[in-house]
Design an enzyme around this catalytic site. Structure first.
Site, PDB file in Angstrom:
ATOM      1  N   MET A  32      10.944  10.075  -1.317  1.00  0.00           N
ATOM      2  CA  MET A  32      11.786  10.645  -0.262  1.00  0.00           C
ATOM      3  C   MET A  32      12.313  12.011  -0.690  1.00  0.00           C
ATOM      4  O   MET A  32      13.294  12.512  -0.137  1.00  0.00           O
ATOM      5  CB  MET A  32      12.932   9.687   0.050  1.00  0.00           C
ATOM      6  CG  MET A  32      12.390   8.346   0.552  1.00  0.00           C
ATOM      7  SD  MET A  32      13.561   7.391   1.498  1.00  0.00           S
ATOM      8  CE  MET A  32      14.758   7.014   0.251  1.00  0.00           C
ATOM      9  N   LEU A  35      13.330  15.398  -5.910  1.00  0.00           N
ATOM     10  CA  LEU A  35      12.591  14.860  -7.056  1.00  0.00           C
ATOM     11  C   LEU A  35      13.306  15.091  -8.383  1.00  0.00           C
ATOM     12  O   LEU A  35      13.941  16.118  -8.588  1.00  0.00           O
ATOM     13  CB  LEU A  35      11.185  15.482  -7.099  1.00  0.00           C
ATOM     14  CG  LEU A  35      10.353  15.305  -5.831  1.00  0.00           C
ATOM     15  CD1 LEU A  35       8.989  15.989  -5.987  1.00  0.00           C
ATOM     16  CD2 LEU A  35      10.160  13.835  -5.488  1.00  0.00           C
ATOM     17  N   HIS A  36      13.181  14.102  -9.252  1.00  0.00           N
ATOM     18  CA  HIS A  36      13.728  14.200 -10.611  1.00  0.00           C
ATOM     19  C   HIS A  36      12.674  13.669 -11.573  1.00  0.00           C
ATOM     20  O   HIS A  36      11.568  13.292 -11.150  1.00  0.00           O
ATOM     21  CB  HIS A  36      15.048  13.434 -10.705  1.00  0.00           C
ATOM     22  CG  HIS A  36      14.974  12.026 -10.172  1.00  0.00           C
ATOM     23  ND1 HIS A  36      14.216  11.046 -10.775  1.00  0.00           N
ATOM     24  CD2 HIS A  36      15.510  11.448  -9.071  1.00  0.00           C
ATOM     25  CE1 HIS A  36      14.326   9.923 -10.104  1.00  0.00           C
ATOM     26  NE2 HIS A  36      15.097  10.132  -9.039  1.00  0.00           N
ATOM     27  N   HIS A  39      10.641  10.466 -10.638  1.00  0.00           N
ATOM     28  CA  HIS A  39       9.492  10.684  -9.749  1.00  0.00           C
ATOM     29  C   HIS A  39       8.344  11.325 -10.530  1.00  0.00           C
ATOM     30  O   HIS A  39       7.181  10.976 -10.347  1.00  0.00           O
ATOM     31  CB  HIS A  39       9.861  11.638  -8.604  1.00  0.00           C
ATOM     32  CG  HIS A  39      10.936  11.138  -7.692  1.00  0.00           C
ATOM     33  ND1 HIS A  39      12.197  11.685  -7.669  1.00  0.00           N
ATOM     34  CD2 HIS A  39      10.946  10.150  -6.772  1.00  0.00           C
ATOM     35  CE1 HIS A  39      12.929  11.065  -6.757  1.00  0.00           C
ATOM     36  NE2 HIS A  39      12.195  10.119  -6.196  1.00  0.00           N
ATOM     37  N   GLN A  63      13.972   2.678   7.198  1.00  0.00           N
ATOM     38  CA  GLN A  63      14.480   1.867   6.087  1.00  0.00           C
ATOM     39  C   GLN A  63      15.957   2.120   5.807  1.00  0.00           C
ATOM     40  O   GLN A  63      16.523   1.574   4.875  1.00  0.00           O
ATOM     41  CB  GLN A  63      13.642   2.081   4.829  1.00  0.00           C
ATOM     42  CG  GLN A  63      13.817   3.429   4.164  1.00  0.00           C
ATOM     43  CD  GLN A  63      12.790   3.636   3.073  1.00  0.00           C
ATOM     44  OE1 GLN A  63      11.602   3.751   3.330  1.00  0.00           O
ATOM     45  NE2 GLN A  63      13.248   3.664   1.828  1.00  0.00           N
ATOM     46  N   ASP A 153      13.254   0.393  -8.617  1.00  0.00           N
ATOM     47  CA  ASP A 153      13.443  -0.342  -7.366  1.00  0.00           C
ATOM     48  C   ASP A 153      12.602  -1.612  -7.457  1.00  0.00           C
ATOM     49  O   ASP A 153      11.526  -1.707  -6.868  1.00  0.00           O
ATOM     50  CB  ASP A 153      13.031   0.532  -6.188  1.00  0.00           C
ATOM     51  CG  ASP A 153      13.889   1.784  -6.120  1.00  0.00           C
ATOM     52  OD1 ASP A 153      14.983   1.708  -5.570  1.00  0.00           O
ATOM     53  OD2 ASP A 153      13.470   2.821  -6.681  1.00  0.00           O
ATOM     54  N   GLN A 156      11.328  -3.557  -4.485  1.00  0.00           N
ATOM     55  CA  GLN A 156      10.341  -2.772  -3.722  1.00  0.00           C
ATOM     56  C   GLN A 156       8.932  -2.926  -4.325  1.00  0.00           C
ATOM     57  O   GLN A 156       7.948  -2.969  -3.603  1.00  0.00           O
ATOM     58  CB  GLN A 156      10.767  -1.303  -3.733  1.00  0.00           C
ATOM     59  CG  GLN A 156       9.822  -0.382  -3.010  1.00  0.00           C
ATOM     60  CD  GLN A 156      10.443   0.970  -2.769  1.00  0.00           C
ATOM     61  OE1 GLN A 156      11.093   1.176  -1.750  1.00  0.00           O
ATOM     62  NE2 GLN A 156      10.263   1.892  -3.684  1.00  0.00           N
TER      63      GLN A 156
HETATM   64  P1  AMP Z   1      12.617   7.444  -3.776  1.00  0.00           P
HETATM   65  O1  AMP Z   1      12.353   8.899  -3.610  1.00  0.00           O
HETATM   66  O2  AMP Z   1      14.008   7.127  -4.216  1.00  0.00           O
HETATM   67  O3  AMP Z   1      12.148   6.620  -2.610  1.00  0.00           O
HETATM   68  O4  AMP Z   1      11.710   6.979  -5.002  1.00  0.00           O
HETATM   69  C1  AMP Z   1      10.323   7.177  -4.994  1.00  0.00           C
HETATM   70  C2  AMP Z   1       9.714   6.418  -6.127  1.00  0.00           C
HETATM   71  O5  AMP Z   1      10.235   6.888  -7.359  1.00  0.00           O
HETATM   72  C3  AMP Z   1       9.998   4.909  -6.077  1.00  0.00           C
HETATM   73  O6  AMP Z   1       8.830   4.205  -6.458  1.00  0.00           O
HETATM   74  C4  AMP Z   1      11.089   4.762  -7.091  1.00  0.00           C
HETATM   75  O7  AMP Z   1      11.137   3.467  -7.672  1.00  0.00           O
HETATM   76  C5  AMP Z   1      10.679   5.783  -8.119  1.00  0.00           C
HETATM   77  N1  AMP Z   1      11.823   6.124  -8.961  1.00  0.00           N
HETATM   78  C6  AMP Z   1      13.063   6.496  -8.564  1.00  0.00           C
HETATM   79  N2  AMP Z   1      13.884   6.657  -9.620  1.00  0.00           N
HETATM   80  C7  AMP Z   1      13.145   6.378 -10.721  1.00  0.00           C
HETATM   81  C8  AMP Z   1      13.419   6.351 -12.121  1.00  0.00           C
HETATM   82  N3  AMP Z   1      14.621   6.631 -12.603  1.00  0.00           N
HETATM   83  N4  AMP Z   1      12.406   6.021 -12.961  1.00  0.00           N
HETATM   84  C9  AMP Z   1      11.168   5.713 -12.471  1.00  0.00           C
HETATM   85  N5  AMP Z   1      10.850   5.732 -11.170  1.00  0.00           N
HETATM   86  C10 AMP Z   1      11.818   6.039 -10.304  1.00  0.00           C
END
Ligand code: AMP
Length: 283
Positions: A32, A35-36, A39, A63, A153, A156
């Protein structure tokens, strides 16, 4: 990096690449945005494992329970594009709502074997069906060989595996470890809503999980959970939404480690008004 906004353009491009070379593998990283490094660890995994990496940035309204939460979601797109280019992403899929959900699309209810009603699902009705609808559309458009999800997650990842099973040509779901700040807080796009001090202090969550894992060598699971709850409750401003030991396949709560093949502890802590998710695998 190719930036594509129309679903048809993306599926046509990938189909023509596959036609030319049927052996080509496509890895997909749904996000979404904002990004960090968490991601980016998924991106790096995909770049290593697949010939072509597609990343999507789409804040999926279906969602989000509350509109306010959706509207508050950060959207630093220029920075995201730069990070993706550096990470070696081949295609960024950046669709508008209509590209994902055209008028002809009807929202589906997937048979998730009740996985969607447990844990996070209990307080966020419809959330995982929303996740599955968007993933279903992306899997249909991209037809990836692999789709990458973060262990952060946890529920998920289990739901995505179930969806992939339900689809005829579902991708292999690859789960990657939680990326953390140096002091231990799990990285999240939501962390920017914490104060600098709060971000440092929130390291207590991982500390509690690590201690809990260690405690299970001496204490039984229920006692170890109880001790972790006491430790977290003693942190000023922390509220436990839940802290549960679960079967990693059914997501049912367990009270003993030998009760399931795989056991994880999943938690959500509310801190400075932010819901912080974390988990640790015990077995
Ligand atoms: P989001 O943008 O929050 O929907 O996350 C996208 C994907 O990045 C999902 O599969 C998350 O589980 C993964 N993600 C988010 N934060 C982390 C993290 N700290 N370490 C690893 N994967 C992550």
């Amino acid at each position: 990096m190719n930036i594509i906004k129309a679903s048809k353009d993306l599926s046509n491009l990938l189909d023509s690449i596959r036609k030319e070379n049927p052996k080509v593998t496509v890895g997909f990283v749904p996000t979404m945005g904002a990004l960090h490094d968490g991601h980016l660890s998924l991106l790096s995994e995909s770049v290593t494992k697949s010939d072509i990496t597609v990343c999507s940035i789409f804040v999926n309204p279906t969602q989000f329970g509350e509109k306010a939460d959706l509207e508050k979601y950060p959207k630093p797109i220029e920075n995201d594009i730069n990070l993706l280019m550096e990470a070696g992403c081949d295609i960024l899929f950046l669709p508008e709502y209509e590209q994902v959900y055209p008028d002809t699309y009807t929202h589906q209810e997937f048979d998730l074997k009740n996985l969607d009603h447990k844990i996070e699902g209990a307080s966020r009705p419809g959330h995982f069906q929303g996740v599955c609808n968007v993933l279903f559309r992306f899997f249909e458009i991209i037809k990836p060989n692999f789709a990458f999800f973060g262990q952060k997650d946890f529920q998920q990842t289990v739901v995505a595996k179930r969806l992939a099973q339900l689809m005829e040509q579902g991708p292999q779901i690859v789960v990657t470890p939680i990326k953390r700040e140096a002091h231990g807080l799990a990285m999240s796009s939501r962390n920017i809503r914490l104060s600098e001090k709060g971000k440092m202090n929130a390291a207590f969550i991982y500390k509690a999980l690590l201690q809990l894992k260690e405690d299970t060598e001496e204490l039984n699971l229920v006692e170890a959970l109880q001790k972790a709850r006491q430790f977290i409750s003693a942190q000023k401003g922390a509220n436990i939404d839940y802290l549960l030991a679960i079967d990693t396949i059914t997501l049912d709560e367990v009270s003993r480690i030998d009760q399931a093949q795989g056991v994880a502890v999943v938690t959500v802590i509310e801190y400075e008004g932010v819901r912080l998710l974390d988990n640790i695998i015990l077995k």
